[in-house]
Design an enzyme around this catalytic site. Sequence first.
Site, PDB file in Angstrom:
ATOM      1  N   GLU A  22      -1.714  41.488 -51.727  1.00  0.00           N
ATOM      2  CA  GLU A  22      -1.222  40.115 -51.600  1.00  0.00           C
ATOM      3  C   GLU A  22      -2.394  39.174 -51.359  1.00  0.00           C
ATOM      4  O   GLU A  22      -3.284  39.469 -50.549  1.00  0.00           O
ATOM      5  CB  GLU A  22      -0.231  40.017 -50.434  1.00  0.00           C
ATOM      6  CG  GLU A  22       0.367  38.628 -50.306  1.00  0.00           C
ATOM      7  CD  GLU A  22       1.561  38.608 -49.365  1.00  0.00           C
ATOM      8  OE1 GLU A  22       2.523  39.364 -49.593  1.00  0.00           O
ATOM      9  OE2 GLU A  22       1.503  37.838 -48.397  1.00  0.00           O
ATOM     10  N   TYR A  29       3.279  31.496 -51.384  1.00  0.00           N
ATOM     11  CA  TYR A  29       3.698  30.120 -51.688  1.00  0.00           C
ATOM     12  C   TYR A  29       3.626  29.302 -50.414  1.00  0.00           C
ATOM     13  O   TYR A  29       4.110  29.733 -49.368  1.00  0.00           O
ATOM     14  CB  TYR A  29       5.145  30.169 -52.194  1.00  0.00           C
ATOM     15  CG  TYR A  29       5.636  28.911 -52.840  1.00  0.00           C
ATOM     16  CD1 TYR A  29       5.413  28.675 -54.195  1.00  0.00           C
ATOM     17  CD2 TYR A  29       6.333  27.956 -52.110  1.00  0.00           C
ATOM     18  CE1 TYR A  29       5.882  27.525 -54.805  1.00  0.00           C
ATOM     19  CE2 TYR A  29       6.802  26.802 -52.722  1.00  0.00           C
ATOM     20  CZ  TYR A  29       6.571  26.595 -54.062  1.00  0.00           C
ATOM     21  OH  TYR A  29       7.035  25.458 -54.662  1.00  0.00           O
ATOM     22  N   ALA A  69      17.353  33.037 -48.228  1.00  0.00           N
ATOM     23  CA  ALA A  69      16.702  33.558 -49.438  1.00  0.00           C
ATOM     24  C   ALA A  69      17.715  33.994 -50.492  1.00  0.00           C
ATOM     25  O   ALA A  69      17.470  33.858 -51.696  1.00  0.00           O
ATOM     26  CB  ALA A  69      15.798  34.728 -49.051  1.00  0.00           C
ATOM     27  N   HIS A 108      14.070  40.522 -38.285  1.00  0.00           N
ATOM     28  CA  HIS A 108      13.536  39.160 -38.369  1.00  0.00           C
ATOM     29  C   HIS A 108      13.734  38.499 -37.004  1.00  0.00           C
ATOM     30  O   HIS A 108      14.742  38.747 -36.330  1.00  0.00           O
ATOM     31  CB  HIS A 108      14.282  38.392 -39.471  1.00  0.00           C
ATOM     32  CG  HIS A 108      13.756  37.009 -39.692  1.00  0.00           C
ATOM     33  ND1 HIS A 108      14.326  35.902 -39.109  1.00  0.00           N
ATOM     34  CD2 HIS A 108      12.706  36.563 -40.415  1.00  0.00           C
ATOM     35  CE1 HIS A 108      13.651  34.818 -39.499  1.00  0.00           C
ATOM     36  NE2 HIS A 108      12.657  35.192 -40.291  1.00  0.00           N
TER      37      HIS A 108
HETATM   38  P1  FAD Z   1      16.118  35.131 -45.116  1.00  0.00           P
HETATM   39  O1  FAD Z   1      16.368  36.329 -45.935  1.00  0.00           O
HETATM   40  O2  FAD Z   1      16.922  33.903 -45.405  1.00  0.00           O
HETATM   41  O3  FAD Z   1      16.311  35.564 -43.589  1.00  0.00           O
HETATM   42  C1  FAD Z   1      16.029  34.677 -42.507  1.00  0.00           C
HETATM   43  C2  FAD Z   1      16.981  34.977 -41.350  1.00  0.00           C
HETATM   44  O4  FAD Z   1      18.331  34.669 -41.716  1.00  0.00           O
HETATM   45  C3  FAD Z   1      17.006  36.436 -40.928  1.00  0.00           C
HETATM   46  O5  FAD Z   1      17.183  36.485 -39.534  1.00  0.00           O
HETATM   47  C4  FAD Z   1      18.223  37.023 -41.650  1.00  0.00           C
HETATM   48  O6  FAD Z   1      18.800  38.108 -40.937  1.00  0.00           O
HETATM   49  C5  FAD Z   1      19.170  35.832 -41.698  1.00  0.00           C
HETATM   50  N1  FAD Z   1      19.956  35.773 -42.936  1.00  0.00           N
HETATM   51  C6  FAD Z   1      19.546  36.085 -44.195  1.00  0.00           C
HETATM   52  N2  FAD Z   1      20.507  35.810 -45.091  1.00  0.00           N
HETATM   53  C7  FAD Z   1      21.559  35.318 -44.399  1.00  0.00           C
HETATM   54  C8  FAD Z   1      22.856  34.838 -44.759  1.00  0.00           C
HETATM   55  N3  FAD Z   1      23.244  34.788 -46.037  1.00  0.00           N
HETATM   56  N4  FAD Z   1      23.684  34.398 -43.792  1.00  0.00           N
HETATM   57  C9  FAD Z   1      23.289  34.415 -42.480  1.00  0.00           C
HETATM   58  N5  FAD Z   1      22.073  34.857 -42.073  1.00  0.00           N
HETATM   59  C10 FAD Z   1      21.223  35.293 -43.018  1.00  0.00           C
HETATM   60  N6  FAD Z   1       6.515  32.568 -46.140  1.00  0.00           N
HETATM   61  C11 FAD Z   1       6.014  31.557 -46.914  1.00  0.00           C
HETATM   62  O7  FAD Z   1       6.106  30.394 -46.532  1.00  0.00           O
HETATM   63  N7  FAD Z   1       5.381  31.816 -48.116  1.00  0.00           N
HETATM   64  C12 FAD Z   1       5.267  33.083 -48.604  1.00  0.00           C
HETATM   65  O8  FAD Z   1       4.701  33.284 -49.695  1.00  0.00           O
HETATM   66  C13 FAD Z   1       5.775  34.171 -47.813  1.00  0.00           C
HETATM   67  N8  FAD Z   1       5.683  35.451 -48.245  1.00  0.00           N
HETATM   68  C14 FAD Z   1       6.232  36.472 -47.498  1.00  0.00           C
HETATM   69  C15 FAD Z   1       6.180  37.784 -47.980  1.00  0.00           C
HETATM   70  C16 FAD Z   1       6.715  38.839 -47.238  1.00  0.00           C
HETATM   71  C17 FAD Z   1       6.630  40.248 -47.768  1.00  0.00           C
HETATM   72  C18 FAD Z   1       7.312  38.575 -45.973  1.00  0.00           C
HETATM   73  C19 FAD Z   1       7.859  39.702 -45.147  1.00  0.00           C
HETATM   74  C20 FAD Z   1       7.390  37.276 -45.492  1.00  0.00           C
HETATM   75  C21 FAD Z   1       6.874  36.205 -46.240  1.00  0.00           C
HETATM   76  N9  FAD Z   1       6.937  34.884 -45.794  1.00  0.00           N
HETATM   77  C22 FAD Z   1       6.417  33.853 -46.568  1.00  0.00           C
HETATM   78  C23 FAD Z   1       7.554  34.567 -44.492  1.00  0.00           C
HETATM   79  C24 FAD Z   1       9.070  34.237 -44.631  1.00  0.00           C
HETATM   80  O9  FAD Z   1       9.236  33.033 -45.326  1.00  0.00           O
HETATM   81  C25 FAD Z   1       9.643  34.136 -43.199  1.00  0.00           C
HETATM   82  O10 FAD Z   1       9.611  35.396 -42.583  1.00  0.00           O
HETATM   83  C26 FAD Z   1      11.023  33.495 -43.074  1.00  0.00           C
HETATM   84  O11 FAD Z   1      11.255  33.209 -41.697  1.00  0.00           O
HETATM   85  C27 FAD Z   1      12.186  34.336 -43.576  1.00  0.00           C
HETATM   86  O12 FAD Z   1      12.181  34.439 -44.920  1.00  0.00           O
HETATM   87  P2  FAD Z   1      13.253  35.381 -45.679  1.00  0.00           P
HETATM   88  O13 FAD Z   1      13.089  35.144 -47.113  1.00  0.00           O
HETATM   89  O14 FAD Z   1      13.187  36.765 -45.172  1.00  0.00           O
HETATM   90  O15 FAD Z   1      14.600  34.671 -45.156  1.00  0.00           O
END
Ligand code: FAD
Length: 292
Positions: free
Chosen positions: A21, A53, A128, A154
């Site tokens: 990465e 990003y 997400a 998380h």
């Molecule tokens: P989600 O999947 O939305 O989860 C966030 C929280 O909401 C979690 O507690 C989950 O349990 C809960 N949740 C998920 N879906 C739902 C739902 N439908 N209803 C209710 N609750 C829900 N950040 C950046 O800014 N840029 C990057 O490029 C970047 N790359 C990353 C790459 C990796 C491999 C990882 C592990 C993290 C990365 N991050 C990045 C950080 C990430 O954006 C943060 O960790 C963020 O807080 C959560 O993102 P997520 O996509 O996992 O969110």
Amino acid sequence: MRIPDIFKQRAEEGRPVFSLEVFPPKRKKNKESIYEAVDKLKVTQPDFISVTYGAGGNIADNSTCEIAATIKREYGIETVAHLTCINSTREDVKVMIQRFRDSHIENVMALRGDIVPGEDIKREFAHANELAIEVQRQCADDLDILGACYPEGHYESKSLEEDIQNLKYKIGAGARVLITQLFFDNKEFYRFIKLARQSGINVPVSAGIMPIVKASQIEKTVQLSGASLPHKFTAMIADYEHDPKGLYQAGIDYAVAQCRDLIEHGVQGIHIYTMNDPKVAVRVWEGVRDLL
Ligand code: FAD
């Protein structure tokens, strides 16, 4: 090439996917430094490189797409472009997805992004999985979707079990590969995998490994990640508190030992958070290449 196909191919060969990465340089004038890093990283023959990003979600000055497209085109290395949504409008997301398609990017990591207290966020996407749905809606055939996961849960989730239940929304929305948050205790990863599989999550999971080679990383990265620190790790930090060279070597050794243990336990992928430091990533790869 689609990332799930790479996992399938490596599984058939009986070896893990090895990926890296990188992040876009913060200043435009340092733009070329990312390619200097990739020039040095290419010796590791990664299966893919993912490009992060900016959390701000500003599409105007975002270089993720350009960097991911250049690595794919100029180096012949498959790429994953990350995309966050919490601070983007639906229109911003549409524009970015179209930009990815026009640049022949085939894989996107659909992320929410961190919610920074006090920062004004758009809230057109809450999670997400909603971004993954938008990607599917716009171009299900052109882009494969990856998602993030958290071996220790998380930080917003009440428990690991709850986080794993929420992870299923992402899978349901089309994420076909997961990459983990960094962790230092492999036991946490094995526990997570067991629970995820029991919950019916069957997509490949790659283990995110960050070599810690400088004291400054401990506060910035380690504490922010919320990863638990096993005794072996804290003892290493204490031993080399006043010895930067010693910590550098010990940090690489720690990451190598972590990767070797994971591979010996059948991990599907190793994803190195390079922090754009090719020397460290190459040293870790040298320590595991006989197993790849
Ligand atoms: P989600 O999947 O939305 O989860 C966030 C929280 O909401 C979690 O507690 C989950 O349990 C809960 N949740 C998920 N879906 C739902 C739902 N439908 N209803 C209710 N609750 C829900 N950040 C950046 O800014 N840029 C990057 O490029 C970047 N790359 C990353 C790459 C990796 C491999 C990882 C592990 C993290 C990365 N991050 C990045 C950080 C990430 O954006 C943060 O960790 C963020 O807080 C959560 O993102 P997520 O996509 O996992 O969110």
